[in-house]
Write a protein that holds these residues in place. Structure first.
Motif, mmCIF file in Angstrom:
data_model
loop_
_atom_site.group_PDB
_atom_site.id
_atom_site.type_symbol
_atom_site.label_atom_id
_atom_site.label_comp_id
_atom_site.label_asym_id
_atom_site.label_seq_id
_atom_site.Cartn_x
_atom_site.Cartn_y
_atom_site.Cartn_z
ATOM 1 N N GLN A 90 39.390 38.923 35.856
ATOM 2 C CA GLN A 90 38.156 38.607 35.237
ATOM 3 C C GLN A 90 39.002 37.790 34.035
ATOM 4 O OE1 GLN A 90 36.926 43.008 34.481
ATOM 5 N NE2 GLN A 90 34.393 42.119 35.608
ATOM 6 N N LEU A 91 40.140 37.780 34.086
ATOM 7 C CA LEU A 91 41.013 37.721 32.492
ATOM 8 C C LEU A 91 41.703 35.648 32.974
ATOM 9 C CD1 LEU A 91 42.948 41.207 31.561
ATOM 10 C CD2 LEU A 91 41.156 39.851 30.289
ATOM 11 N N LYS A 92 41.404 35.433 34.028
ATOM 12 C CA LYS A 92 41.933 34.413 34.968
ATOM 13 C C LYS A 92 41.244 33.519 33.894
ATOM 14 C CE LYS A 92 43.567 35.798 39.470
ATOM 15 N NZ LYS A 92 43.509 35.544 41.253
ATOM 16 N N VAL A 114 32.079 43.685 32.414
ATOM 17 C CA VAL A 114 31.366 43.217 34.060
ATOM 18 C C VAL A 114 31.846 41.749 34.545
ATOM 19 C CG1 VAL A 114 29.018 43.165 34.255
ATOM 20 C CG2 VAL A 114 29.786 44.987 33.482
ATOM 21 N N SER A 115 30.896 40.997 32.872
ATOM 22 C CA SER A 115 31.977 39.176 33.522
ATOM 23 C C SER A 115 31.682 38.644 32.123
ATOM 24 C CB SER A 115 30.225 38.927 33.663
ATOM 25 O OG SER A 115 28.939 38.965 33.029
ATOM 26 N N ILE A 116 32.403 37.759 32.255
ATOM 27 C CA ILE A 116 33.338 37.145 30.734
ATOM 28 C C ILE A 116 32.762 35.271 31.472
ATOM 29 C CG2 ILE A 116 35.560 38.092 31.419
ATOM 30 C CD1 ILE A 116 36.085 37.701 28.131
ATOM 31 N N ALA A 117 33.038 34.882 30.332
ATOM 32 C CA ALA A 117 33.002 33.737 30.947
ATOM 33 C C ALA A 117 33.215 32.307 29.228
ATOM 34 C CB ALA A 117 31.730 32.729 31.516
ATOM 35 N N PRO A 118 34.125 31.255 29.033
ATOM 36 C CA PRO A 118 34.327 30.674 27.776
ATOM 37 C C PRO A 118 32.826 29.668 28.289
ATOM 38 C CG PRO A 118 36.211 30.236 29.505
ATOM 39 C CD PRO A 118 35.483 31.198 30.014
#
Length: 121
Positions: A90-92, A114-118
């Motif tokens: 997720q951190l990538k 759970v999810s993360i996005a710019p």
């Protein structure tokens, strides 16, 4: 004498509650369900919420991303800056300074991404 009788009756009533509770199937079932629940399953049942924020720090070793996020009405959280547990995968996709949209699972004030996005600006 009357006070002694009242006191004895009270003690008997209090002591009989646990024995009576053992005969109640609903109470037994609830206790077994919670005691036998694996920790991972309990965490998966924590509520999820969505928010946006700015990445303030990333600690890859501890697998924590620090986000300054807006209010989270679903959890009645005010805007704040806090650390969220996140996997290396997720951190990538994020870097310090990114404005992100994310979903997370909250267990009290412990939160896991759970999810993360710019977000596109």
């Amino acid at each position: 004498m009357k006070n002694s009788l009242i006191a004895i009756t009270g003690v008997v009533a209090v002591l009989s509650v646990p024995a009576f509770a053992e005969d109640m199937p609903a109470m037994k079932m609830e206790a077994k369900t919670m005691a036998g629940m694996p920790m991972k399953q309990a965490a998966e049942q924590a509520p999820t919420a969505q928010a946006t924020g700015t990445v303030k720090a990333i600690d890859s070793q501890k697998q924590v991303v620090t986000l300054a996020h807006g209010a989270v009405p679903a959890l009645q959280w005010p805007p704040m800056t806090m650390g969220f547990k996140a996997t290396a995968e997720q951190l990538k996709g994020v870097k310090v300074g990114d404005h992100v949209a994310f979903e997370f699972r909250a267990d009290g004030m412990d939160a896991t991404i759970v999810s993360i996005a710019p977000m596109q600006q």
